[in-house]
Design a protein around this motif. Structure first.
Motif, PDB file in Angstrom:
ATOM      1  N   ARG A 148      -1.888   5.357   6.437  1.00 21.10           N
ATOM      2  CA  ARG A 148      -2.383   6.282   5.414  1.00 21.10           C
ATOM      3  C   ARG A 148      -1.700   6.089   4.058  1.00 21.10           C
ATOM      4  O   ARG A 148      -1.976   6.813   3.116  1.00 21.10           O
ATOM      5  CB  ARG A 148      -2.182   7.736   5.881  1.00 21.10           C
ATOM      6  CG  ARG A 148      -2.818   8.081   7.230  1.00 21.10           C
ATOM      7  CD  ARG A 148      -4.312   7.911   7.204  1.00 21.10           C
ATOM      8  NE  ARG A 148      -4.970   8.548   8.338  1.00 21.10           N
ATOM      9  CZ  ARG A 148      -5.881   7.961   9.115  1.00 21.10           C
ATOM     10  NH1 ARG A 148      -6.229   6.710   8.890  1.00 21.10           N
ATOM     11  NH2 ARG A 148      -6.461   8.609  10.093  1.00 21.10           N
ATOM     12  N   GLY A 149      -0.786   5.115   3.974  1.00 22.85           N
ATOM     13  CA  GLY A 149      -0.061   4.878   2.715  1.00 22.85           C
ATOM     14  C   GLY A 149      -0.892   4.134   1.686  1.00 22.85           C
ATOM     15  O   GLY A 149      -0.478   3.985   0.542  1.00 22.85           O
ATOM     16  N   GLY A 150      -2.053   3.655   2.058  1.00 23.17           N
ATOM     17  CA  GLY A 150      -2.914   3.005   1.070  1.00 23.17           C
ATOM     18  C   GLY A 150      -3.668   1.819   1.623  1.00 23.17           C
ATOM     19  O   GLY A 150      -4.867   1.679   1.433  1.00 23.17           O
ATOM     20  N   GLU A 178       5.833   8.523  -2.124  1.00 22.95           N
ATOM     21  CA  GLU A 178       4.643   9.181  -2.694  1.00 22.95           C
ATOM     22  C   GLU A 178       4.591   9.165  -4.230  1.00 22.95           C
ATOM     23  O   GLU A 178       4.739  10.195  -4.884  1.00 22.95           O
ATOM     24  CB  GLU A 178       4.543  10.628  -2.192  1.00 22.95           C
ATOM     25  CG  GLU A 178       3.172  11.222  -2.510  1.00 22.95           C
ATOM     26  CD  GLU A 178       2.792  12.373  -1.577  1.00 22.95           C
ATOM     27  OE1 GLU A 178       1.769  12.254  -0.921  1.00 22.95           O
ATOM     28  OE2 GLU A 178       3.530  13.371  -1.510  1.00 22.95           O
ATOM     29  N   GLY A 179       4.337   7.974  -4.748  1.00 21.55           N
ATOM     30  CA  GLY A 179       4.355   7.818  -6.202  1.00 21.55           C
ATOM     31  C   GLY A 179       3.032   8.035  -6.900  1.00 21.55           C
ATOM     32  O   GLY A 179       3.001   8.221  -8.123  1.00 21.55           O
ATOM     33  N   ASP A 180       1.909   8.006  -6.172  1.00 18.61           N
ATOM     34  CA  ASP A 180       0.607   8.147  -6.827  1.00 18.61           C
ATOM     35  C   ASP A 180       0.518   9.474  -7.564  1.00 18.61           C
ATOM     36  O   ASP A 180       0.742  10.526  -6.962  1.00 18.61           O
ATOM     37  CB  ASP A 180      -0.523   8.130  -5.780  1.00 18.61           C
ATOM     38  CG  ASP A 180      -0.974   6.725  -5.451  1.00 18.61           C
ATOM     39  OD1 ASP A 180      -0.301   5.773  -5.885  1.00 18.61           O
ATOM     40  OD2 ASP A 180      -1.990   6.587  -4.738  1.00 18.61           O
ATOM     41  N   ALA A 262      10.954   5.377  -9.319  1.00 17.45           N
ATOM     42  CA  ALA A 262      10.159   4.210  -9.714  1.00 17.45           C
ATOM     43  C   ALA A 262       8.963   4.076  -8.775  1.00 17.45           C
ATOM     44  O   ALA A 262       9.137   4.028  -7.562  1.00 17.45           O
ATOM     45  CB  ALA A 262      11.004   2.950  -9.655  1.00 17.45           C
ATOM     46  N   PHE A 263       7.774   3.988  -9.352  1.00 24.64           N
ATOM     47  CA  PHE A 263       6.544   3.877  -8.547  1.00 24.64           C
ATOM     48  C   PHE A 263       6.594   2.642  -7.644  1.00 24.64           C
ATOM     49  O   PHE A 263       6.196   2.681  -6.483  1.00 24.64           O
ATOM     50  CB  PHE A 263       5.346   3.813  -9.509  1.00 24.64           C
ATOM     51  CG  PHE A 263       4.011   3.609  -8.846  1.00 24.64           C
ATOM     52  CD1 PHE A 263       3.514   4.526  -7.943  1.00 24.64           C
ATOM     53  CD2 PHE A 263       3.238   2.490  -9.150  1.00 24.64           C
ATOM     54  CE1 PHE A 263       2.269   4.344  -7.349  1.00 24.64           C
ATOM     55  CE2 PHE A 263       2.000   2.298  -8.562  1.00 24.64           C
ATOM     56  CZ  PHE A 263       1.519   3.219  -7.658  1.00 24.64           C
ATOM     57  N   VAL A 264       7.116   1.543  -8.181  1.00 25.70           N
ATOM     58  CA  VAL A 264       7.106   0.283  -7.423  1.00 25.70           C
ATOM     59  C   VAL A 264       7.971   0.381  -6.163  1.00 25.70           C
ATOM     60  O   VAL A 264       7.780  -0.377  -5.210  1.00 25.70           O
ATOM     61  CB  VAL A 264       7.535  -0.906  -8.331  1.00 25.70           C
ATOM     62  CG1 VAL A 264       9.056  -0.944  -8.522  1.00 25.70           C
ATOM     63  CG2 VAL A 264       7.020  -2.229  -7.782  1.00 25.70           C
ATOM     64  N   CYS A 265       8.909   1.311  -6.131  1.00 18.45           N
ATOM     65  CA  CYS A 265       9.768   1.460  -4.946  1.00 18.45           C
ATOM     66  C   CYS A 265       9.009   1.995  -3.741  1.00 18.45           C
ATOM     67  O   CYS A 265       9.554   2.050  -2.639  1.00 18.45           O
ATOM     68  CB  CYS A 265      10.990   2.319  -5.255  1.00 18.45           C
ATOM     69  SG  CYS A 265      12.218   1.380  -6.156  1.00 18.45           S
ATOM     70  N   GLY A 266       7.750   2.384  -3.918  1.00 16.14           N
ATOM     71  CA  GLY A 266       6.907   2.736  -2.777  1.00 16.14           C
ATOM     72  C   GLY A 266       6.370   1.486  -2.093  1.00 16.14           C
ATOM     73  O   GLY A 266       5.957   1.525  -0.938  1.00 16.14           O
ATOM     74  N   GLU A 267       6.365   0.365  -2.807  1.00 15.28           N
ATOM     75  CA  GLU A 267       5.928  -0.905  -2.209  1.00 15.28           C
ATOM     76  C   GLU A 267       6.997  -1.298  -1.199  1.00 15.28           C
ATOM     77  O   GLU A 267       8.195  -1.254  -1.495  1.00 15.28           O
ATOM     78  CB  GLU A 267       5.757  -1.953  -3.324  1.00 15.28           C
ATOM     79  CG  GLU A 267       5.007  -3.199  -2.916  1.00 15.28           C
ATOM     80  CD  GLU A 267       5.834  -4.215  -2.137  1.00 15.28           C
ATOM     81  OE1 GLU A 267       5.244  -4.989  -1.376  1.00 15.28           O
ATOM     82  OE2 GLU A 267       7.073  -4.230  -2.271  1.00 15.28           O
ATOM     83  N   GLY A 483       1.224  -5.482  -4.796  1.00 11.83           N
ATOM     84  CA  GLY A 483       0.068  -4.594  -4.868  1.00 11.83           C
ATOM     85  C   GLY A 483      -0.045  -3.833  -6.169  1.00 11.83           C
ATOM     86  O   GLY A 483      -1.154  -3.470  -6.574  1.00 11.83           O
ATOM     87  N   LEU A 484       1.074  -3.603  -6.848  1.00  3.83           N
ATOM     88  CA  LEU A 484       0.991  -2.830  -8.090  1.00  3.83           C
ATOM     89  C   LEU A 484       0.116  -3.585  -9.104  1.00  3.83           C
ATOM     90  O   LEU A 484      -0.873  -3.060  -9.610  1.00  3.83           O
ATOM     91  CB  LEU A 484       2.389  -2.566  -8.664  1.00  3.83           C
ATOM     92  CG  LEU A 484       2.491  -1.507  -9.761  1.00  3.83           C
ATOM     93  CD1 LEU A 484       3.891  -0.924  -9.843  1.00  3.83           C
ATOM     94  CD2 LEU A 484       2.080  -1.987 -11.131  1.00  3.83           C
ATOM     95  N   GLY A 485       0.470  -4.852  -9.355  1.00  6.44           N
ATOM     96  CA  GLY A 485      -0.302  -5.657 -10.304  1.00  6.44           C
ATOM     97  C   GLY A 485      -1.679  -6.020  -9.760  1.00  6.44           C
ATOM     98  O   GLY A 485      -2.665  -6.027 -10.493  1.00  6.44           O
TER      99      GLY A 485
HETATM  100  N1  FMN Z   1       3.060   3.630   0.740  1.00  8.77           N
HETATM  101  C1  FMN Z   1       3.501   4.867   0.962  1.00  8.77           C
HETATM  102  O1  FMN Z   1       3.483   5.302   2.102  1.00  8.77           O
HETATM  103  N2  FMN Z   1       3.980   5.647  -0.071  1.00  8.77           N
HETATM  104  C2  FMN Z   1       4.066   5.191  -1.352  1.00  8.77           C
HETATM  105  O2  FMN Z   1       4.503   5.901  -2.252  1.00  8.77           O
HETATM  106  C3  FMN Z   1       3.612   3.862  -1.606  1.00  8.77           C
HETATM  107  N3  FMN Z   1       3.674   3.357  -2.855  1.00  8.77           N
HETATM  108  C4  FMN Z   1       3.255   2.078  -3.079  1.00  8.77           C
HETATM  109  C5  FMN Z   1       3.335   1.573  -4.371  1.00  8.77           C
HETATM  110  C6  FMN Z   1       2.908   0.295  -4.640  1.00  8.77           C
HETATM  111  C7  FMN Z   1       3.006  -0.247  -6.041  1.00  8.77           C
HETATM  112  C8  FMN Z   1       2.369  -0.495  -3.586  1.00  8.77           C
HETATM  113  C9  FMN Z   1       1.886  -1.882  -3.846  1.00  8.77           C
HETATM  114  C10 FMN Z   1       2.306  -0.017  -2.303  1.00  8.77           C
HETATM  115  C11 FMN Z   1       2.751   1.287  -2.021  1.00  8.77           C
HETATM  116  N4  FMN Z   1       2.704   1.816  -0.714  1.00  8.77           N
HETATM  117  C12 FMN Z   1       3.118   3.101  -0.508  1.00  8.77           C
HETATM  118  C13 FMN Z   1       2.250   1.022   0.450  1.00  8.77           C
HETATM  119  C14 FMN Z   1       3.442   0.419   1.189  1.00  8.77           C
HETATM  120  O3  FMN Z   1       3.760  -0.840   0.607  1.00  8.77           O
HETATM  121  C15 FMN Z   1       3.150   0.188   2.677  1.00  8.77           C
HETATM  122  O4  FMN Z   1       1.930  -0.466   2.803  1.00  8.77           O
HETATM  123  C16 FMN Z   1       3.086   1.480   3.483  1.00  8.77           C
HETATM  124  O5  FMN Z   1       4.270   2.216   3.361  1.00  8.77           O
HETATM  125  C17 FMN Z   1       2.875   1.137   4.944  1.00  8.77           C
HETATM  126  O6  FMN Z   1       2.719   2.300   5.722  1.00  8.77           O
HETATM  127  P1  FMN Z   1       1.351   2.643   6.466  1.00  8.77           P
HETATM  128  O7  FMN Z   1       0.924   1.399   7.191  1.00  8.77           O
HETATM  129  O8  FMN Z   1       1.696   3.746   7.381  1.00  8.77           O
HETATM  130  O9  FMN Z   1       0.379   3.029   5.407  1.00  8.77           O
END
Ligand code: FMN
Length: 511
Positions: A148-150, A178-180, A262-267, A483-485
């Motif tokens: 559910r992270g994306g 959770e940066g979105d 930092a948003f990128v730290c979610g990657e 994924g950010l870019g």
């Molecule tokens: N996944 C999150 O769960 N929370 C985030 O805040 C998050 N931020 C991300 C930001 C960027 C720029 C990118 C490229 C990806 C982000 N992701 C985020 C996805 C994670 O890289 C990763 O796919 C996810 O944590 C995997 O968990 P899931 O399989 O349960 O979704």
């Protein structure tokens, strides 16, 4: 405003000597943002909304003392019709199916006993006592749960990769960054039901063979951090975490790591660098975290909402989860409804529900009567979907075909007053700010795209600029490191796909 309402309730209940008969339970978020602060009186289930300290005083004096419902603060439906129990009658509540948020808004998040009373830690018991790690993975695979992270990657498969990856030291990570912008489903789960994440992480750790876990949570969520800390201590005290969990030879513990915004730290790879104390920047994949993750060891990372679904799946079985959703996107998903819609807030609904049902039935449609034009899904990595496609089912594949994504579940409803070029510019400004600077296409390219968009919205652009913008967007999408870019151009590409006329109007009319 909830704190001041609670203070008055406590004072008044004491004043009238009702403290032995009336119990105040502070819960997590109930989801209906546009109605808060909210109070539900049980057992009758009367739902009071938009509360103030004065309202709390009146409710104690009238409802609690004399058994008279205070109409003034009840939910008002169409044409001002009073609805004492909207949970049963109003689609915003009645059409929801709560799996990930099953306890949020119901239990006291600081009480492990309340969690246990609602089947909490039963799944952990079942997994450790009755199932092998492989069987746990099989159940998660059969449930069809997707991240559910994306990205929507199959969770069971990811666990299997981590299990099969050689190594005696493995890590289990929960992504709570959770940066979105506009997304707050993970926050709501952590604040409202922290034990569900601890239980799920422990089950996952057992399945993959991890001995240590981390929850990476953003610093902007102090209540989540506080409640998770309390919950971790309770879980250790009850033997659900630590050495020899539930008397078995399985040991596992969890530490909290706080992100710095930092948003990128979610990657995932940037997040792991950040936990290691390094600069939070992504790296090339492969190797994937299952092969080489935290400190080079096999690791598994899952999002908060993904994990929250795990205990009931283990407890009730995979077919239970599959009763909702579609073949390829089973289960439910939490969405954050915002923008030009009457009922804003968090809703958990079965996957496969149409956008129209979500926006008009559950969301209640436009608050002003203006024509709804589109919905932006998936935050800064997503795209817009015009109203004529609102009969599309919300699932990973269908939204992707339309040039948008489910993403983490943000949904911003737009109406006829909204300029789609402005919408694209708004999201791009966010990604320009949040680009970590490691790779050139994202660092330089998104900035260039923003400059062109700025020119266009000021009436200074040309048709050639629109062409350059589109080419640049495709190059950045194909050549960025993470994924950010790779997803940053999506809002521009999708608005160009459906609303090119608005770009052209800016450059032709010089507006
Ligand atoms: N996944 C999150 O769960 N929370 C985030 O805040 C998050 N931020 C991300 C930001 C960027 C720029 C990118 C490229 C990806 C982000 N992701 C985020 C996805 C994670 O890289 C990763 O796919 C996810 O944590 C995997 O968990 P899931 O399989 O349960 O979704």
């Amino acid at each position: 405003g909830e704190e001041s309402v609670k203070d008055v309730l406590e004072r008044k209940i004491k004043e009238y000597n009702l403290q032995d008969t009336i119990n105040i339970v502070e819960t997590g978020c109930m989801g209906a943002c546009s109605l808060g602060p909210i109070m539900v009186i049980h057992p009758e289930g009367v739902y009071y909304q938009k509360l103030t300290p004065e309202a709390a005083e009146k409710i104690v004096e009238e409802h609690l003392l004399k058994g008279r419902v205070v109409e003034e603060y009840l939910y008002k439906g169409d044409k001002g019709k009073i609805v004492p129990q909207p949970q049963k009658e109003i689609p915003f509540f009645s059409r929801q199916v709560k799996v990930a948020t099953r306890n949020v808004g119901i239990i006291d998040p600081l009480s492990i006993d309340e969690y246990i009373a609602r089947d909490g830690y039963f799944a952990l018991h079942k997994a450790l006592k009755e199932m092998t790690p492989e069987q746990v993975i099989e159940v998660v695979k059969e449930s069809g749960l997707r991240g559910r992270g994306g990205a929507g990657f199959p969770t069971g498969l990811k666990w299997e990769f981590a299990r099969k990856s050689p190594g005696d030291e493995k890590y289990m990570i929960c992504n709570a960054d959770e940066g979105d912008p506009g997304a707050f489903m993970d926050r709501s789960i952590l604040e409202g039901d922290p034990h569900s994440i601890i239980e799920a992480m422990t089950i996952a750790a057992y399945a993959i063979g991890a001995t240590k876990g981390f929850v990476y949570v953003r610093a902007e969520y102090p209540i989540a951090i506080e409640r998770l800390t309390v919950a971790l201590n309770q879980a250790r005290e009850y033997g659900f975490l630590g050495e020899n969990i539930l008397g078995t030879d399985f040991s596992f513990d969890i530490e909290i790591r706080i992100g710095a915004g930092a948003f990128v730290c979610g990657e995932e790879t940037a997040l792991m660098h950040s936990i290691e104390g390094k600069r939070g920047q992504p790296r090339v994949k492969p190797p994937f975290p299952a092969q080489k993750g935290l400190w080079g060891k096999p690791s598994n990372i899952n999002n908060v909402e993904t994990l929250a679904c795990v205990p009931p799946i283990i407890y009730h079985g995979p077919q239970w989860f599959r009763q909702w959703g579609t073949e390829k996107s089973p289960g439910t998903k939490v969405f954050a409804l915002a923008g030009k819609v009457k009922n804003t807030g968090l809703v958990e609904v079965p996957m496969g529900i149409t956008l129209r049902e979500l926006i008009y039935e559950i969301g209640g449609g436009s608050p002003t009567g203006k024509k709804i034009k589109a919905v932006q899904t998936g935050g800064p990595s997503g795209g817009v979907i015009p109203e004529e496609y609102f009969d599309t089912p919300v699932d990973y594949e269908s939204l992707q075909q339309l040039g948008a994504i489910v993403g983490s579940g943000g949904m911003i409803v737009l109406d006829e007053d909204d300029c789609m070029v402005d919408v694209a510019k708004f999201f791009l400004e966010f990604t320009v700010d949040e680009s970590c600077g490691k790779c050139t296409p994202c660092r330089e390219g998104t900035k260039k795209m923003y400059e062109i968009l700025d020119k266009i919205t000021k009436g200074e652009g040309t048709e050639e600029d629109i062409e350059i913008l589109e080419n640049l967007a495709n190059v950045i999408k194909d050549s960025s490191l993470c994924g950010l870019g790779q997803t940053a151009p999506n809002p521009v590409l999708s608005t160009l796909r459906y609303y090119k006329d608005e770009y052209l109007a800016h450059v032709r009319d010089k507006t």
